[in-house]
Design a protein around this motif. Structure first.
Motif, PDB file in Angstrom:
ATOM      1  N   GLY A 103      31.102  44.343  54.290  1.00  0.00           N
ATOM      2  CA  GLY A 103      32.155  44.054  53.321  1.00  0.00           C
ATOM      3  C   GLY A 103      33.550  44.277  53.884  1.00  0.00           C
ATOM      4  N   ALA A 104      34.537  44.036  53.044  1.00  0.00           N
ATOM      5  CA  ALA A 104      35.940  44.160  53.441  1.00  0.00           C
ATOM      6  C   ALA A 104      36.449  45.576  53.224  1.00  0.00           C
ATOM      7  N   ASP A 105      37.371  46.009  54.076  1.00  0.00           N
ATOM      8  CA  ASP A 105      37.926  47.354  53.970  1.00  0.00           C
ATOM      9  C   ASP A 105      38.902  47.486  52.816  1.00  0.00           C
ATOM     10  N   VAL A 106      39.573  46.389  52.485  1.00  0.00           N
ATOM     11  CA  VAL A 106      40.545  46.438  51.397  1.00  0.00           C
ATOM     12  C   VAL A 106      40.555  45.101  50.671  1.00  0.00           C
ATOM     13  N   VAL A 107      40.627  45.161  49.361  1.00  0.00           N
ATOM     14  CA  VAL A 107      40.698  43.968  48.512  1.00  0.00           C
ATOM     15  C   VAL A 107      41.966  44.057  47.675  1.00  0.00           C
ATOM     16  N   PHE A 108      42.789  43.007  47.743  1.00  0.00           N
ATOM     17  CA  PHE A 108      44.023  42.937  46.964  1.00  0.00           C
ATOM     18  C   PHE A 108      43.821  41.936  45.826  1.00  0.00           C
ATOM     19  N   GLU A 109      43.989  42.370  44.596  1.00  0.00           N
ATOM     20  CA  GLU A 109      43.873  41.482  43.436  1.00  0.00           C
ATOM     21  C   GLU A 109      45.268  40.973  43.084  1.00  0.00           C
ATOM     22  N   ALA A 110      45.521  39.688  43.351  1.00  0.00           N
ATOM     23  CA  ALA A 110      46.862  39.133  43.164  1.00  0.00           C
ATOM     24  C   ALA A 110      46.849  37.897  42.279  1.00  0.00           C
ATOM     25  N   THR A 111      45.862  37.786  41.410  1.00  0.00           N
ATOM     26  CA  THR A 111      45.790  36.617  40.533  1.00  0.00           C
ATOM     27  C   THR A 111      46.310  36.902  39.127  1.00  0.00           C
ATOM     28  N   GLY A 112      46.140  38.134  38.653  1.00  0.00           N
ATOM     29  CA  GLY A 112      46.429  38.413  37.252  1.00  0.00           C
ATOM     30  C   GLY A 112      45.363  37.856  36.329  1.00  0.00           C
ATOM     31  N   SER A 113      44.220  37.436  36.894  1.00  0.00           N
ATOM     32  CA  SER A 113      43.138  36.862  36.106  1.00  0.00           C
ATOM     33  C   SER A 113      42.111  37.937  35.770  1.00  0.00           C
ATOM     34  N   PRO A 114      41.776  38.120  34.493  1.00  0.00           N
ATOM     35  CA  PRO A 114      40.756  39.106  34.137  1.00  0.00           C
ATOM     36  C   PRO A 114      39.419  38.843  34.824  1.00  0.00           C
ATOM     37  N   GLY A 115      39.061  37.554  34.998  1.00  0.00           N
ATOM     38  CA  GLY A 115      37.815  37.216  35.660  1.00  0.00           C
ATOM     39  C   GLY A 115      37.791  37.666  37.102  1.00  0.00           C
ATOM     40  N   VAL A 118      40.838  41.215  52.009  1.00  0.00           N
ATOM     41  CA  VAL A 118      40.612  40.095  51.099  1.00  0.00           C
ATOM     42  C   VAL A 118      41.793  40.051  50.141  1.00  0.00           C
ATOM     43  N   VAL A 119      42.350  38.867  49.931  1.00  0.00           N
ATOM     44  CA  VAL A 119      43.402  38.672  48.932  1.00  0.00           C
ATOM     45  C   VAL A 119      42.908  37.660  47.913  1.00  0.00           C
ATOM     46  N   LEU A 120      42.827  38.065  46.670  1.00  0.00           N
ATOM     47  CA  LEU A 120      42.434  37.170  45.588  1.00  0.00           C
ATOM     48  C   LEU A 120      43.692  36.513  45.032  1.00  0.00           C
ATOM     49  N   GLY A 121      43.851  35.228  45.292  1.00  0.00           N
ATOM     50  CA  GLY A 121      45.017  34.499  44.807  1.00  0.00           C
ATOM     51  C   GLY A 121      45.942  34.082  45.931  1.00  0.00           C
ATOM     52  N   ALA A 122      46.227  32.775  46.025  1.00  0.00           N
ATOM     53  CA  ALA A 122      47.094  32.252  47.082  1.00  0.00           C
ATOM     54  C   ALA A 122      48.430  31.773  46.531  1.00  0.00           C
ATOM     55  N   GLY A 123      48.899  32.454  45.485  1.00  0.00           N
ATOM     56  CA  GLY A 123      50.255  32.202  45.014  1.00  0.00           C
ATOM     57  C   GLY A 123      51.254  32.919  45.911  1.00  0.00           C
ATOM     58  N   PRO A 124      52.532  32.935  45.532  1.00  0.00           N
ATOM     59  CA  PRO A 124      53.533  33.589  46.374  1.00  0.00           C
ATOM     60  C   PRO A 124      53.201  35.043  46.692  1.00  0.00           C
ATOM     61  N   GLU A 126      46.460  41.551  29.223  1.00  0.00           N
ATOM     62  CA  GLU A 126      45.654  42.358  28.309  1.00  0.00           C
ATOM     63  C   GLU A 126      44.842  43.365  29.127  1.00  0.00           C
ATOM     64  N   PRO A 127      44.324  44.412  28.494  1.00  0.00           N
ATOM     65  CA  PRO A 127      43.448  45.343  29.217  1.00  0.00           C
ATOM     66  C   PRO A 127      42.258  44.604  29.827  1.00  0.00           C
ATOM     67  N   ILE A 128      41.842  45.039  31.018  1.00  0.00           N
ATOM     68  CA  ILE A 128      40.735  44.383  31.706  1.00  0.00           C
ATOM     69  C   ILE A 128      39.567  45.362  31.869  1.00  0.00           C
ATOM     70  N   VAL A 180      40.665  49.074  46.735  1.00  0.00           N
ATOM     71  CA  VAL A 180      41.114  47.944  45.928  1.00  0.00           C
ATOM     72  C   VAL A 180      42.549  48.215  45.494  1.00  0.00           C
ATOM     73  N   VAL A 181      43.421  47.229  45.660  1.00  0.00           N
ATOM     74  CA  VAL A 181      44.809  47.351  45.217  1.00  0.00           C
ATOM     75  C   VAL A 181      45.055  46.315  44.130  1.00  0.00           C
ATOM     76  N   MET A 182      45.406  46.784  42.953  1.00  0.00           N
ATOM     77  CA  MET A 182      45.667  45.901  41.817  1.00  0.00           C
ATOM     78  C   MET A 182      47.150  45.522  41.814  1.00  0.00           C
ATOM     79  N   ILE A 183      47.412  44.242  42.040  1.00  0.00           N
ATOM     80  CA  ILE A 183      48.787  43.746  42.101  1.00  0.00           C
ATOM     81  C   ILE A 183      49.099  42.856  40.914  1.00  0.00           C
ATOM     82  N   GLY A 184      48.182  41.932  40.609  1.00  0.00           N
ATOM     83  CA  GLY A 184      48.452  40.945  39.575  1.00  0.00           C
ATOM     84  C   GLY A 184      48.651  41.565  38.206  1.00  0.00           C
ATOM     85  N   GLY A 185      49.700  41.145  37.528  1.00  0.00           N
ATOM     86  CA  GLY A 185      49.971  41.662  36.189  1.00  0.00           C
ATOM     87  C   GLY A 185      48.962  41.136  35.185  1.00  0.00           C
ATOM     88  N   GLN A 186      48.368  42.018  34.420  1.00  0.00           N
ATOM     89  CA  GLN A 186      47.350  41.641  33.441  1.00  0.00           C
ATOM     90  C   GLN A 186      47.953  41.630  32.034  1.00  0.00           C
TER      91      GLN A 186
END
Length: 350
Positions: free
Chosen positions: A239-251, A174-180, A274-276, A266-272
């Motif tokens: 469920g999914a074996d791996v989730v990539f967070e690529a939005t930078g959205s706290p939500g 799963v990839v959260l976010g369809a930006g570049p 503020e603390p989440i 879970v792999v956190m990619i998106g820059g946050q």
């Protein structure tokens, strides 16, 4: 030397920058001089333009933007052995201290002393030429265009994320976010072995681009529990074996464990900015593994090889190209975040 200069927050100019001319008069024995051809506009470049800072990195003086680049070698130092004048290349923009502990451990991307293009106070490369170490400059196969080569830098983020996730053949991603970054991560996950990757976003045009990249990419609009319902329906509730967070959205980051399978990653990619907060209990009951990435390390040669062989195709992600004299306009458009655009690039005069 004319360059695209961020004078201060919300102010760009295309002007001569004498300090760069002086700094690049000397070519070190293991350096190459490169004539820039194509430079991508990154979200971090736009963020510096619109906000004047990213976390602790603050624009306190005029700074040249740009760090996703390709070009041609026009001069080589006396000790350069792997590159020659005329070679088409792409360049890794972060140069670490070779003697630092992080570098000696192979984690040069987290070296506190790394000098990264267009990260204050280091200037970027939206300018005609640059000097760069041979060790961080990579020759391009004939099959890879300058535009594709300027995509190696964002692609390296996706490849690094897939590597940290330890993707296995047949995994569901799963990839959260369809930006570049989200889309190059989806491509990287497929190249690493995922059988299927679900991509979510709120922008329908970006989901259409995602769907066109591969029949193994499943677009899901980010609405309510649509993603979790779809993933669970397709995996018999596992469920999914791996989730990539690529939005930078706290939500989005707060819900990363909902579609994750037990034992997943879970792999956190998106820059946050503020603390989440996320659900530690949801992570615990899944025995979830959480990985964080900061840029990339050792990924550029892999990216160049995959582009050269056709294992990954980034051409559909390049949605708009500007001339160098249109650079200010290009950044104004990029800052407006058009939903139908993924990667905008700037071509320099040749």
């Amino acid at each position: 030397m004319k360059a695209l200069v961020l004078e201060q927050k919300d102010e760009l100019s295309l002007r001569d920058f004498p300090a760069i001319d002086h700094a690049e008069q000397t070519l070190g024995p293991r350096d190459v001089r490169i004539k820039l051809h194509t430079v991508g506009i990154c979200g971090s470049d736009v963020h510096y333009y619109t906000h004047g800072r990213i976390g602790p990195f603050v624009v306190e003086a005029p700074m040249i933007l740009g760090h996703e680049a390709s070009g041609t070698v026009i001069e080589v130092g006396d000790e350069v052995a792997t590159l020659a004048v005329g070679d088409r290349v792409c360049m890794e923009p972060g140069i670490p201290d070779p003697n630092s502990r992080a570098t000696r451990l192979g984690m040069y991307n987290v070296d506190p002393a790394v000098r990264f293009w267009a990260t204050p106070p280091v200037h970027g490369i939206l300018r005609p030429t640059c000097v760069h170490p041979e060790a961080f400059t990579f020759r391009l196969p004939d099959t890879v265009s300058f535009a594709e080569a300027a995509m190696v830098e964002p692609l390296a983020v996706g490849v690094h994320a897939a590597t940290k996730a330890r993707v296995k053949p047949g995994d569901v991603g799963v990839v959260l976010g369809a930006g570049p970054i989200g889309l190059v991560t989806a491509l990287s996950a497929l190249a690493a072995g995922c059988a299927r990757v679900y991509v979510t976003d709120i922008a329908e045009p970006k989901l259409e681009i995602a769907a066109a990249l591969s029949p193994a990419i499943v677009p899901v609009r980010a609405e309510g529990d649509a993603l979790v319902s779809r993933v669970h329906a397709d995996t018999d509730g596992w469920g999914a074996d791996v989730v990539f967070e690529a939005t930078g959205s706290p939500g989005a980051a707060a819900g990363v464990f909902a579609p994750l399978a037990p034992g997943g990653c879970v792999v956190m990619i998106g820059g946050q900015p503020e603390p989440i907060s996320y659900d530690a209990g949801a992570a615990m009951v899944r025995e979830a593994r959480v990985e964080n990435i900061f840029r990339y390390a050792h990924a550029f040669p892999r990216c160049v090889a995959m582009l050269g062989s056709g294992a990954i195709d980034v051409k559909p992600l390049i949605t708009r190209t500007f001339g160098f004299d249109e650079s200010v306009e290009a950044f104004e458009i990029a800052a407006s975040a058009p939903p139908s655009d993924v990667k905008m690039q700037i071509e320099l005069p040749q």
